[in-house]
Design a protein around this motif. Structure first.
Motif, short mmCIF file in Angstrom:
data_model
loop_
_atom_site.label_atom_id
_atom_site.label_comp_id
_atom_site.label_asym_id
_atom_site.label_seq_id
_atom_site.Cartn_x
_atom_site.Cartn_y
_atom_site.Cartn_z
N ALA A 1 7.49 2.48 -1.11
CA ALA A 1 6.96 3.50 -0.20
C ALA A 1 7.76 4.80 -0.29
O ALA A 1 7.35 5.81 0.26
N GLY A 2 8.90 4.77 -0.96
CA GLY A 2 9.66 6.00 -1.23
C GLY A 2 10.10 5.93 -2.68
O GLY A 2 11.28 5.73 -2.97
N ILE A 3 9.16 6.09 -3.56
CA ILE A 3 9.32 5.74 -4.98
C ILE A 3 10.49 6.49 -5.62
O ILE A 3 11.10 6.02 -6.59
N HIS A 4 10.84 7.67 -5.06
CA HIS A 4 11.93 8.47 -5.66
C HIS A 4 13.26 7.74 -5.57
O HIS A 4 14.12 7.90 -6.42
N ARG A 5 13.44 6.93 -4.54
CA ARG A 5 14.69 6.18 -4.42
C ARG A 5 14.88 5.24 -5.62
O ARG A 5 15.96 5.07 -6.14
N LEU A 6 13.77 4.61 -6.03
CA LEU A 6 13.84 3.73 -7.19
C LEU A 6 14.05 4.54 -8.47
O LEU A 6 14.88 4.20 -9.31
N GLY B 1 0.90 6.15 -0.49
CA GLY B 1 1.23 6.37 0.91
C GLY B 1 2.63 6.93 1.10
O GLY B 1 2.89 7.67 2.06
N GLY B 2 3.53 6.59 0.20
CA GLY B 2 4.88 7.12 0.29
C GLY B 2 5.02 8.53 -0.24
O GLY B 2 6.04 9.18 -0.03
N LEU B 3 3.97 9.00 -0.93
CA LEU B 3 4.05 10.34 -1.54
C LEU B 3 3.36 11.42 -0.72
O LEU B 3 3.67 12.59 -0.85
N LEU C 1 -5.92 -7.38 -0.89
CA LEU C 1 -6.13 -7.12 0.54
C LEU C 1 -4.85 -7.34 1.33
O LEU C 1 -4.43 -6.50 2.13
N LEU C 2 -4.20 -8.48 1.11
CA LEU C 2 -2.97 -8.78 1.84
C LEU C 2 -1.89 -7.74 1.52
O LEU C 2 -1.16 -7.29 2.39
N THR C 3 -1.77 -7.40 0.24
CA THR C 3 -0.80 -6.39 -0.15
C THR C 3 -0.97 -5.11 0.66
O THR C 3 -0.02 -4.56 1.20
N MET C 4 -2.20 -4.67 0.76
CA MET C 4 -2.46 -3.39 1.42
C MET C 4 -2.20 -3.47 2.92
O MET C 4 -1.65 -2.55 3.52
N LEU C 5 -2.59 -4.61 3.52
CA LEU C 5 -2.34 -4.76 4.96
C LEU C 5 -0.85 -4.79 5.26
O LEU C 5 -0.42 -4.40 6.33
N ASN C 6 -0.07 -5.29 4.33
CA ASN C 6 1.36 -5.42 4.55
C ASN C 6 2.16 -4.24 4.02
O ASN C 6 3.39 -4.32 3.97
N SER C 7 1.48 -3.19 3.64
CA SER C 7 2.19 -2.05 3.07
C SER C 7 3.28 -1.55 4.01
O SER C 7 3.08 -1.43 5.21
N CYS C 8 4.43 -1.28 3.45
CA CYS C 8 5.51 -0.74 4.28
C CYS C 8 5.46 0.78 4.35
O CYS C 8 6.28 1.40 5.02
N ALA C 9 4.48 1.40 3.72
CA ALA C 9 4.29 2.83 3.89
C ALA C 9 3.43 3.08 5.13
O ALA C 9 2.52 2.32 5.42
N SER C 10 3.74 4.15 5.87
CA SER C 10 2.94 4.48 7.05
C SER C 10 1.70 5.26 6.63
O SER C 10 1.64 5.81 5.54
N ILE D 1 -1.94 -7.28 11.37
CA ILE D 1 -1.95 -7.98 12.65
C ILE D 1 -0.76 -7.54 13.51
O ILE D 1 0.38 -7.49 13.02
N ASP D 2 -1.03 -7.21 14.75
CA ASP D 2 -0.01 -6.80 15.74
C ASP D 2 0.67 -5.48 15.37
O ASP D 2 1.68 -5.13 15.99
N ASN D 3 0.11 -4.76 14.40
CA ASN D 3 0.75 -3.53 13.94
C ASN D 3 0.31 -2.35 14.79
O ASN D 3 -0.36 -1.42 14.31
N GLY D 4 0.69 -2.38 16.07
CA GLY D 4 0.34 -1.29 16.97
C GLY D 4 0.91 0.03 16.47
O GLY D 4 0.25 1.07 16.56
N PHE D 5 2.11 -0.02 15.94
CA PHE D 5 2.70 1.20 15.39
C PHE D 5 1.80 1.82 14.33
O PHE D 5 1.53 3.03 14.34
N GLY D 6 1.31 0.99 13.40
CA GLY D 6 0.43 1.49 12.34
C GLY D 6 -0.81 2.14 12.91
O GLY D 6 -1.27 3.18 12.41
N GLY D 7 -1.38 1.51 13.93
CA GLY D 7 -2.56 2.10 14.56
C GLY D 7 -2.26 3.46 15.16
O GLY D 7 -2.99 4.43 14.95
N GLY D 8 -1.15 3.54 15.90
CA GLY D 8 -0.79 4.79 16.54
C GLY D 8 -0.44 5.88 15.53
O GLY D 8 -0.80 7.05 15.70
N TYR D 9 0.26 5.47 14.46
CA TYR D 9 0.68 6.44 13.46
C TYR D 9 -0.53 7.04 12.74
O TYR D 9 -0.63 8.26 12.56
N ASN D 10 -1.44 6.17 12.30
CA ASN D 10 -2.64 6.66 11.62
C ASN D 10 -3.44 7.60 12.51
O ASN D 10 -3.92 8.65 12.06
#
Lengths: 252, 252, 252, 252, 252, 252, 252, 252
Positions: H153-158, E186-188, E212-221, G228-237
């Protein structure tokens, strides 16, 4: 005892090496001996958890215990494995419902304790766990009275036996599904209640979690809980308390 | 009703445009009208969930309902917000324990239903949820009898009221901690039991999860469960059943 | 009844010992008799949970019930065990989908109740649970209409049957996976909805937990929930309500 | 007692109405009286759970208990509320760490029981729960010895006190975080261990769940568990067992 | 379309009865027709979930779909059941890794869409789920490029393919165990990533919950998630987006 | 290295195309080479996770590793599959308890590291996981001492070996059920402890969750945790630290 | 691009040192440049997660983005902190419901994309999350239509808007409590549905877990889920897909 | 040491009483002395967990440690409480981000260890936990290099810092949300990685559970995990390993 050893060293009756050896296994920690004392005083055998042990391993441990005239109690042992042991030790008895294999010296087969333990179970499906509790307590020297199929959904069945349960020294209460029985029993009696949740149930019983939480949250006082399906733990705790009460009586 | 509209179009009594409009809001889906019928037939108002709504929003909805002489019932509303509404609608009543605000037309304040709902609660800490159930049922037209502080740890308190609970049309049973009360009540009565778990308790009660699981796993028949602390749901379900029983009587 | 016994003692018509015996099993608790009354009034048999009981045990219980002309309903019973029973009781019927074995007296085989129960199921995989609900309700004396494969992902299938579901006395709604169906049905009807989550699904359905939580959190009013896969509970609750509505009609 | 009442009716010494009243509160159920006996025999007061009760409610209950010269024990009560009570009942003592308020008749302030209860706590953060256990047991008539800050991460601190713990009649072992202490104590002693998990910890301790599971899964025998942070339950169970042991001694 | 029907009624070209029938299946709800339009426009077949359906049931559905020249896609179907179907429908292809059975009209076997979907999988153990995604997308008309065994623990393997993945229209990223791969992908990339957690792993992977939890919590948009092991869902979502992008191109 | 390539391009010694190829696989990312360095420096082979891979796949990977004289270690491989490999690679050894298959060049079979790793296990049921840790560390070049069946419920068994454990370079501590052993060991030693929870236990052990949480919440410092039953992870981490300590010694 | 740099080195137009520097930040990894391309092509700004960042930190990042004429979007920012920023950047707009602060170049304020995104929300309590989705999509260049308060418990409200939702390019569906709305929408439309669970609800909704599981288990195809509550993620996708569809149109 | 004492007793140089005293605190258990040795050899102080301790309690412990010239490290201490201590101990330093208070003897303020620890953190929100790790390691004598805001999410930074991280002696990797960073770092380096999950995140991150599970399930070797937000644990483990590596070097 530590000072005894030291004095023997001081007097030259004990070499430094021998003293070091003694202190390493006993004076330093002192548990092995206490262990022996405990068995002598209380008649409580080392319990063998049968699951995951081979028949040969179990036979080895059992013979060592029996050699000291201790009772032998093996838990969670299948009929098949039990029969292998009985070929070698024909005077061992197997209880297929409780899945316990045990041996008691002829002199100790009658309970010498006053009073009895009440083993109370909610449904017929909880029978195996209840019997694990009951037979464990019997092997450990207690007299047991069984009150089965007295679940809270037909509260009169329980109340019918209320007086007899109240007169027990301690109760083991076994229940699956909603696990409400210990709360009701706990409100009726003036002695400790050991609650045993079982994995009986389906759906949201989550393999006994529901009953476990119910029992931990009981609003009745005097209830403590052991692990799911741990009938042995229920019977052991009850027998331990029962014996201490009798010991209290004997010592006075 | 669909055919009626079509016939009017066929006969030229209704224009295509007007028919399309009618069918769009009603014939296509048919729910709004049914909604109106439902209220007329059963006297059941639209219920307003107060939490997260502003006083102004609530006032708007309330006035619309009141304009049709429907009862108004607002749940989970704080004293402060309720007072704001009462400034505008001085004939609204607020119940601070149940956190309900409601209004009933003077003609409907007396219950016309035969029989009563039993609201049974385990402990004094479950009071708020039990009252939410009881007052909800009363606003919806039922008569309610309350049986509080009759938890299973002192089973005689419940049994003392057994007969009166048995004669109810339906029971709402509210309990936290181990949540065992519905099982016991369910085994005593021959009518539906709506079980309401509460978040009362500590430690391994996990905010009502323990009571919820207990109730779902009840081995008594005739029990169904609503959400944790959902006193409104308990009262609504009970009132719905109570009304249908009476309607059955009235129709025959 | 308590006073009757006391008066007989006062009058010397009853000895102290006999009175004590009577009060111990009945006046003290009074439930067995109520039980008998309940069956007579409502035609509701004792239900036998078949899982974990031997064929012999079940035959014993079944014969006792049948001897009183009560219906016999055994749940969660395998085809194999059912056939063992049918060898002994050839007039018992077995439903292999619902896994129910039952017997009804020839006089009670036709439902005498007005109206019907709607059993609504989301997918074909929920069939077994839905049939457990439906057949349970039928054995208990209700007429049932089935609406299967009407899950929310194709909402028009459900809406096609909306009117027929709305006219039911009570609905049992069965769904696995996301378990959303009861919410939609609950928003369409003006009668109680008994929601039955099923363990159908995979991954994060967690054996029905997902559907269970969905149903407990439904924002539609008039929904209550039973345990995962508890089709029997759904059917029993519905039949109980259905019968009370009819009883209301009969009594007026 | 039932037969006594019946005989009085037979002899005309008691009217039917009065007998019915007596039996309604006692013979029908028989619990209230037993309750009174229990207190007399064992000196165990009714315990009042203070959380969620008003100061006035608590004062009412406390005075009723005190009127019968019973000890009064109120748990989970804040300093502020306790001071309100102490204004009315100046001879009540408050323990701010254990958050217990209690009163004992001057004659019962000295423990008359032989032996003592060991209250063992892992860390200083578990102090409040440990003190709730210890003071509860003291109010209920036991002598208590405290062994605090003896967590398993520095096992020598515990072993230093091993002998003194071994000689107790029963142990209450309090631990948060990983909750391993009861297993180690359970392996050292020949008496029952009541394990009390605390919510002390962070991260994956999940408010005591970690310690609770640890204790339930203990491989040491003779351990049973109460709810998270339930110091009162630990103290009550221990005092109950301690008293029964002494009673056993007294009766022989 | 509603107005068309109404006008035909008005003009007498359509009887009330026929209009009612049309509106009941289509105008009232309007979904069946839309469904047909959807398939025509997008070439998306009805998908058949094979698990829990008999071979006969599946054959019936498959033939109905095939009759309209729609593609047929049956998911989660065992080799054995697939072979039963292939006896009847010899031109169906079965993919034993993806456990998919499908048929496409000869004219649609070549993808007419520009661009491709990247199916990226972390480990060889995720292969079955990844193939379910890939083959699903292919049957639905997309071209797919596979990038397997590129888990984050050897990040250079993934980076080696970075450019080719970046040029895809949409990515499906499949991972079990820690499930970190979608975050890195997602970051690439500058296109949507459909993340599919798998139940691959052991211990605290809890059957895919960890991933599943990892993916839901991903910090990549730009990441959204489907159910555990739901390769079909991943492939379907990707194909849907891929088709819409092409449709956007075609329409302009 | 990047500058070297650039300089060769500048000098005309390297074509643009060849430079691009080099930079794409190595300079851009540089990991493959590092990988090779790592193995040379530390003798650490690529580890093969055997579960879910076919015998043929494993043979391919194993031969590639062996070709570079690296050790070969395949984890979680069944006896049956291992025998298939041994037919092809007869000098591979299989450990059926640890379920490991491995090969070491004759020159590397003796550990050249100073000191040893202590593998400490609570019960006999934890043996398989402990052996997976021990054999892994041995294959990776460490000397290992095993301390089995030293669970906390009999703390003297552990203390008996305290000194020998304290002198290890690093400890791997394996425990199921309540998982308390790492806390006790962690309090005794001045080196890192790798804790490995096992799924041994029943009821509320929830397949190792209980032991996992215990270990994460340990109040002893110097403990870190790997996944449930991940004996390989424990052994690998320990061997890595052991090697770095030796490397530190060698470099100075 | 790598080859370009190499050629310049070959031709002497670029020194080895400068080439190394360029390749270190770009050729070695190549992401920064792609990042720039992505923004130029798609108008997608770097998004700033506001929670836990100081106003000063945010101002710094925002100015850097704005300097390149990129849109600026800061999520989860409180009114108070937003006002601090607006003091410095007076042309930033703050949306207090969505808790978003943003700036767009005057030239980009009008959406140039064909079609629209449907943001569908179940209840008024889901408003904040829905607005976070809607405003995010608008800032990223999409036109949005909102459909709020159309929960499944009153399905006609949703169906009333069915056609307009069906014609959207993509839907974001926001729901708490039982979270059933995405399943119903997913069954109505032929475009991707991004499901956003909210933490709205009480009791067994467990802070959005219930809605999350519902959505993951949806039996409708074409649904994927964000946190959960990730409205931003919904809008971004949704905006990402919307833009790609338009780009597809533009490129053809 | 045991034999030394015994010999002194034998030689009359030590009385039995004094020997008993020595053996009680040391020979019996032997831990206190080892503790002292450990500190001398390794410079590792006793660590004080500040949460839940009063300022006075902490001052007492701190002074005792300082009296032996040990470093003093107090964790989880608020600024307010730290300032109270600094009034008494003005040469203590407080780090408000790491929430650590510490003192080092002037002679030990410079690290004498070769090499450094890499503390790697995913996001700026993980800063506090990362600093707790870094400062802990510094106080314990290690040199630390920080690599912050290098999430996957920005693997290049690492990757930009890959070489510098690879050359560390050991890494502490801190991450919240999806917690994927340790897997990527673990695949890049040839030294132990201590993974620290943080409670940073929202929704389904469940207070760090998501990151914790991710790290436990990492498919990279050489990773072990400490409790959620346990930066101290990460730093302590890393410093312990770092010191042992140096000690290995020093001893050879």
């Amino acid at each position: 005892m530590l000072e005894d050893v030291l004095r023997q060293v001081q007097d030259g009756r004990l070499s430094v090496e021998d003293a070091a050896k003694q202190l390493a296994t006993f004076e330093n920690l002192g548990f092995a001996k206490v262990d022996h004392h405990r068995k002598k005083r209380q008649g409580f055998p080392e319990i063998v958890y049968g699951e995951g042990k081979s028949a040969d391993q179990i036979i080895g441990i059992a013979k060592a215990l029996q050699a000291q005239n201790h009772e032998v109690l093996i838990t969670r042992i299948s009929q098949e494995k039990a029969e292998q042991l009985q070929n070698v030790c024909p005077d061992y008895r197997y209880d297929p419902v409780a899945r316990l294999l045990f041996w008691k010296h002829a002199d100790h087969r009658e309970s010498r304790l006053k009073g009895y333990i009440a083993v109370v179970a909610a449904g017929t499906s909880d029978l195996a766990v209840a019997e694990e509790a009951a037979v464990t307590a019997e092997v450990l020297g207690s007299h047991v009275r069984r009150f089965y199929d007295v679940g809270v959904a037909g509260i009169h069945r329980l109340l019918h036996h209320a007086e007899e349960i109240q007169q027990a020294a301690v109760s083991v209460v076994v229940a699956g599904m909603e696990g409400a029985l210990p709360s009701v029993v706990g409100g009726l009696v003036a002695h400790p209640v050991i609650a045993v949740p079982t994995s009986v149930g389906y759906g949201a019983s989550f393999n006994g979690l529901s009953a476990l939480l119910t029992m931990l949250n009981s609003c009745a006082s005097g209830i403590s809980v052991v692990n799911i399906d741990n009938g042995f733990g229920g019977g052991y705790n009850a027998a331990l308390i029962h014996q201490l009460i009798n010991k209290g009586a004997a010592e006075s």
